[in-house]
Design an enzyme around this catalytic site. Structure first.
Site, PDB file in Angstrom:
ATOM      1  N   LYS A  22      -9.740  -4.412  -3.709  1.00  0.00           N
ATOM      2  CA  LYS A  22      -8.487  -5.185  -3.679  1.00  0.00           C
ATOM      3  C   LYS A  22      -7.506  -4.548  -2.685  1.00  0.00           C
ATOM      4  CE  LYS A  22      -5.212  -4.233  -6.881  1.00  0.00           C
ATOM      5  NZ  LYS A  22      -3.871  -3.927  -6.380  1.00  0.00           N
ATOM      6  N   ASN A  23      -7.404  -3.213  -2.729  1.00  0.00           N
ATOM      7  CA  ASN A  23      -6.384  -2.535  -1.918  1.00  0.00           C
ATOM      8  C   ASN A  23      -6.769  -2.377  -0.456  1.00  0.00           C
ATOM      9  OD1 ASN A  23      -4.869  -2.505  -4.181  1.00  0.00           O
ATOM     10  ND2 ASN A  23      -5.079  -0.324  -4.605  1.00  0.00           N
ATOM     11  N   CYS A 124       8.520  -2.126 -10.227  1.00  0.00           N
ATOM     12  CA  CYS A 124       7.483  -2.656 -11.123  1.00  0.00           C
ATOM     13  C   CYS A 124       7.365  -1.667 -12.281  1.00  0.00           C
ATOM     14  CB  CYS A 124       6.166  -2.848 -10.382  1.00  0.00           C
ATOM     15  SG  CYS A 124       5.238  -1.339 -10.174  1.00  0.00           S
ATOM     16  N   ARG A 129       9.402   2.132  -6.575  1.00  0.00           N
ATOM     17  CA  ARG A 129       8.550   1.774  -5.433  1.00  0.00           C
ATOM     18  C   ARG A 129       9.349   1.193  -4.250  1.00  0.00           C
ATOM     19  NH1 ARG A 129       3.141  -0.889  -7.555  1.00  0.00           N
ATOM     20  NH2 ARG A 129       2.416  -0.201  -5.526  1.00  0.00           N
ATOM     21  N   ASP A 314      -4.567   5.701  -9.287  1.00  0.00           N
ATOM     22  CA  ASP A 314      -5.039   4.438  -9.871  1.00  0.00           C
ATOM     23  C   ASP A 314      -6.164   4.657 -10.872  1.00  0.00           C
ATOM     24  OD1 ASP A 314      -4.611   2.479  -6.820  1.00  0.00           O
ATOM     25  OD2 ASP A 314      -3.208   3.241  -8.312  1.00  0.00           O
ATOM     26  N   ARG A 406      -5.351  -9.345 -12.006  1.00  0.00           N
ATOM     27  CA  ARG A 406      -4.889  -9.052 -10.644  1.00  0.00           C
ATOM     28  C   ARG A 406      -5.883  -8.150  -9.923  1.00  0.00           C
ATOM     29  NH1 ARG A 406       1.053  -7.112 -10.004  1.00  0.00           N
ATOM     30  NH2 ARG A 406       0.159  -7.081  -7.929  1.00  0.00           N
TER      31      ARG A 406
HETATM   32  C1  EPZ Z   1      -0.716   1.536  -2.833  1.00  0.00           C
HETATM   33  O1  EPZ Z   1       0.587   1.213  -3.245  1.00  0.00           O
HETATM   34  C2  EPZ Z   1      -1.664   0.819  -3.798  1.00  0.00           C
HETATM   35  N1  EPZ Z   1      -1.470  -0.634  -3.705  1.00  0.00           N
HETATM   36  C3  EPZ Z   1      -1.389   1.294  -5.222  1.00  0.00           C
HETATM   37  O2  EPZ Z   1      -2.339   0.671  -6.068  1.00  0.00           O
HETATM   38  C4  EPZ Z   1      -1.615   2.810  -5.282  1.00  0.00           C
HETATM   39  O3  EPZ Z   1      -1.309   3.278  -6.575  1.00  0.00           O
HETATM   40  C5  EPZ Z   1      -0.699   3.491  -4.252  1.00  0.00           C
HETATM   41  O4  EPZ Z   1      -0.949   2.956  -2.934  1.00  0.00           O
HETATM   42  C6  EPZ Z   1      -0.927   4.997  -4.194  1.00  0.00           C
HETATM   43  O5  EPZ Z   1      -2.254   5.262  -3.874  1.00  0.00           O
HETATM   44  C7  EPZ Z   1      -2.068  -1.303  -2.692  1.00  0.00           C
HETATM   45  O6  EPZ Z   1      -2.737  -0.726  -1.848  1.00  0.00           O
HETATM   46  C8  EPZ Z   1      -1.863  -2.788  -2.665  1.00  0.00           C
HETATM   47  P1  EPZ Z   1       2.676   4.271  -1.700  1.00  0.00           P
HETATM   48  P2  EPZ Z   1       1.860   1.600  -2.277  1.00  0.00           P
HETATM   49  O7  EPZ Z   1       3.539   3.661  -0.651  1.00  0.00           O
HETATM   50  O8  EPZ Z   1       1.467   1.442  -0.867  1.00  0.00           O
HETATM   51  C9  EPZ Z   1       6.905   6.244  -2.708  1.00  0.00           C
HETATM   52  C10 EPZ Z   1      -3.084  -0.520  -7.947  1.00  0.00           C
HETATM   53  O9  EPZ Z   1      -3.095  -0.227  -9.161  1.00  0.00           O
HETATM   54  N2  EPZ Z   1       7.424   5.480  -1.547  1.00  0.00           N
HETATM   55  O10 EPZ Z   1       1.561   5.159  -1.279  1.00  0.00           O
HETATM   56  O11 EPZ Z   1       3.034   0.823  -2.782  1.00  0.00           O
HETATM   57  C11 EPZ Z   1       6.503   5.342  -3.859  1.00  0.00           C
HETATM   58  O12 EPZ Z   1       7.619   5.021  -4.675  1.00  0.00           O
HETATM   59  C12 EPZ Z   1      -1.869  -0.201  -7.115  1.00  0.00           C
HETATM   60  O13 EPZ Z   1      -4.032  -1.039  -7.338  1.00  0.00           O
HETATM   61  C13 EPZ Z   1       8.757   5.625  -1.183  1.00  0.00           C
HETATM   62  O14 EPZ Z   1       9.511   6.371  -1.807  1.00  0.00           O
HETATM   63  O15 EPZ Z   1       2.054   3.129  -2.636  1.00  0.00           O
HETATM   64  C14 EPZ Z   1       5.486   6.179  -4.598  1.00  0.00           C
HETATM   65  O16 EPZ Z   1       6.155   7.072  -5.460  1.00  0.00           O
HETATM   66  C15 EPZ Z   1      -0.742   0.386  -7.941  1.00  0.00           C
HETATM   67  N3  EPZ Z   1       9.230   4.915  -0.108  1.00  0.00           N
HETATM   68  C16 EPZ Z   1       4.795   6.968  -3.476  1.00  0.00           C
HETATM   69  O17 EPZ Z   1       5.690   6.881  -2.348  1.00  0.00           O
HETATM   70  C17 EPZ Z   1       8.424   4.081   0.622  1.00  0.00           C
HETATM   71  O18 EPZ Z   1       8.910   3.467   1.593  1.00  0.00           O
HETATM   72  C18 EPZ Z   1       3.444   6.396  -3.050  1.00  0.00           C
HETATM   73  O19 EPZ Z   1       3.629   5.023  -2.751  1.00  0.00           O
HETATM   74  C19 EPZ Z   1       7.074   3.933   0.225  1.00  0.00           C
HETATM   75  C20 EPZ Z   1       6.585   4.647  -0.849  1.00  0.00           C
END
Ligand code: EPZ
Length: 427
Positions: A22-23, A124, A129, A314, A406
């Site tokens: 999915k990701n 969420c 996020r 995850d 999802r």
């Molecule tokens: C991706 O989310 C995945 N989703 C998530 O999977 C996964 O948990 C996550 O990466 C971490 O591996 C998809 O790929 C669609 P991040 P993403 O940006 O990109 C902070 C699932 O269950 N952050 O790596 O949103 C953020 O708050 C989902 O399949 C900022 O502060 O994750 C978090 O604490 C859930 N500012 C950390 O970084 C930003 O601009 C990691 O977030 C961006 C992120």
């Protein structure tokens, strides 16, 4: 709303086909916006999030058509995505609030159309996020970004300019947005402290097939030379490592043995390392990945989630469900999201002994779980309820299973084919 009913206590034996990730599929679909030539994606999983991304791209004027048989060896669906006539640049709140990954259209729209108006994804269940790092990096590339009425209003009338972006923290979505934006930017973009999740490598591979010039794939430094335009490409989505890990836990928590067809062992090194220490056995065979419990009992093991190649966040909820029935204690620390223990109160209802202190949870194992009505709160928390339900005595009824749909394709079918007593019921 649908519910899932499980009568636990049966060990699972059989074969489960692992679908496309999915990701990986979501950013790959967004990548079609970079080209006026069609992108053929195969091995796409049949998931609610894929349908939401399809709706969003269609609203933007992309022609999305579903084709027939997937190339040999892949079970997923084949989509052709043609962004020749992109008619809009707005990603509306109604769609973005349903799926935060909609923000991945921002980079591609901006770099090819010079404009994008994308609703800010709200928070969420697992955390606030923010997307501030995506926006800061795009501004560094010359975008003019305003936040108004809950929307990201981004302009780059003369296109984006390559530059050296260094992310202060690892962000998967931020890396994907900037990588896609950089493919058509003027000059060279270097992305430092880039996320290294396999889904990013899969996206980069597809972008190169479309004509992008990318070096450092798989490392934390990506170097992109902007090109004038992108072409047609065919790409098969890589197998879902989180689905793989989830069903590996299903085999372990029920004391069974499952053959995971299409799984790739190399994508789950950290998961294999931890689960092997718990007492789970992995055997890579030419027909798939065989997962079973070794000598009957499971051992409590400490865990810390980390960006790839560390243990994936995850998989944290699924691992916690397993630890509730292991011998001894386990300390689980969640370092990526600030609120990813929503499964704990639900596991408590099933008799688990878990004590949360800040970002860590102490799980005291050896609990006899008992079935109970529980509430799904987010995608991975809901599947940890399923896993606990498979091991629990009695009946577990899981509400709000739309969270599950999802990210898990035909979950109850796949598990019942291995002997689980599980069914979807209308509430
Ligand atoms: C991706 O989310 C995945 N989703 C998530 O999977 C996964 O948990 C996550 O990466 C971490 O591996 C998809 O790929 C669609 P991040 P993403 O940006 O990109 C902070 C699932 O269950 N952050 O790596 O949103 C953020 O708050 C989902 O399949 C900022 O502060 O994750 C978090 O604490 C859930 N500012 C950390 O970084 C930003 O601009 C990691 O977030 C961006 C992120």
């Amino acid at each position: 709303m649908d519910q899932i009913k499980i009568r636990g206590g049966k060990s699972l034996h059989g074969t489960i086909h692992i679908g496309g990730a999915k990701n990986a599929a979501l950013p790959l679909m967004a990548a079609c916006l970079l080209s006026d030539q069609p992108l053929n994606l195969s091995n796409l999983p049949h998931l609610a999030d894929i349908a939401t991304m399809t709706n969003l791209l269609t609203e933007l004027g992309v022609n999305v058509s579903m084709n027939g048989a997937a190339p040999a060896g892949y079970a997923g669906r084949v989509f052709t995505l043609d962004a020749k006539k992109t008619t809009d640049i707005i990603a509306p709140y109604e769609l973005v609030r349903k799926m935060r990954a909609s923000v991945l259209v921002l980079g591609p729209l901006l770099t090819r159309q010079g404009r994008a108006r994308v609703s800010l994804p709200g928070g969420c269940a697992i955390g606030t996020r923010p997307v501030d790092l995506h926006l800061k990096a795009l501004e560094q590339m010359g975008a003019v970004i305003e936040l108004k009425e809950g929307y990201i209003d981004a302009k780059a009338e003369n296109g984006l300019k390559g530059c050296h972006v260094i992310f202060p923290m690892v962000t998967v979505g931020g890396t994907e947005n900037i990588l896609m934006a950089a493919t058509l930017a003027q000059g060279e973009t270097v992305i430092g402290n880039a996320a290294r999740e396999p889904e990013i490598g899969d996206l980069a591979k597809c972008l190169v097939a479309m004509g992008a010039k990318i070096e450092g794939i798989g490392t934390d430094t990506l170097k992109v030379q902007g090109v004038k335009k992108m072409n047609q490409a065919d790409h098969a989505v890589l197998p879902d490592r989180i689905e793989t890990g989830t069903y590996a836990v299903a085999a372990a928590i029920t004391g069974g043995e499952i053959l995971l067809k299409g799984a790739r062992l190399d994508l789950i090194d950290a998961v294999v390392d931890v689960l092997s220490r718990v007492g789970v056995e992995f055997e890579d065979t030419d027909t798939g990945l065989r997962v079973s419990r070794t000598n009957g009992n499971l051992k409590g093991v400490d865990l810390m989630t980390e960006p790839y190649p560390g243990f994936p966040t995850d998989m944290q909820a699924q691992f916690m469900a397993l630890m509730t029935v292991a011998d001894g204690a386990s300390m689980i620390t969640e370092t990526i999201f600030e609120n990813r223990f929503m499964h704990v109160p639900e596991l408590h209802r099933m008799g688990a002994d878990i004590n949360v202190q800040g970002r860590s949870a102490i799980v005291r194992g050896n609990q006899k779980l008992s079935g109970a009505p529980v509430m799904a709160t987010d995608l991975r928390a809901s599947v940890s309820m399923v896993l606990a339900g498979l091991a629990a005595e009695g009946e577990t009824l899981i509400n709000r299973v739309y969270h599950l749909d999802r990210g898990y394709e035909r979950l109850e079918e796949k598990l019942s084919a291995c002997g689980a007593d599980i069914e979807r019921v209308q509430a």
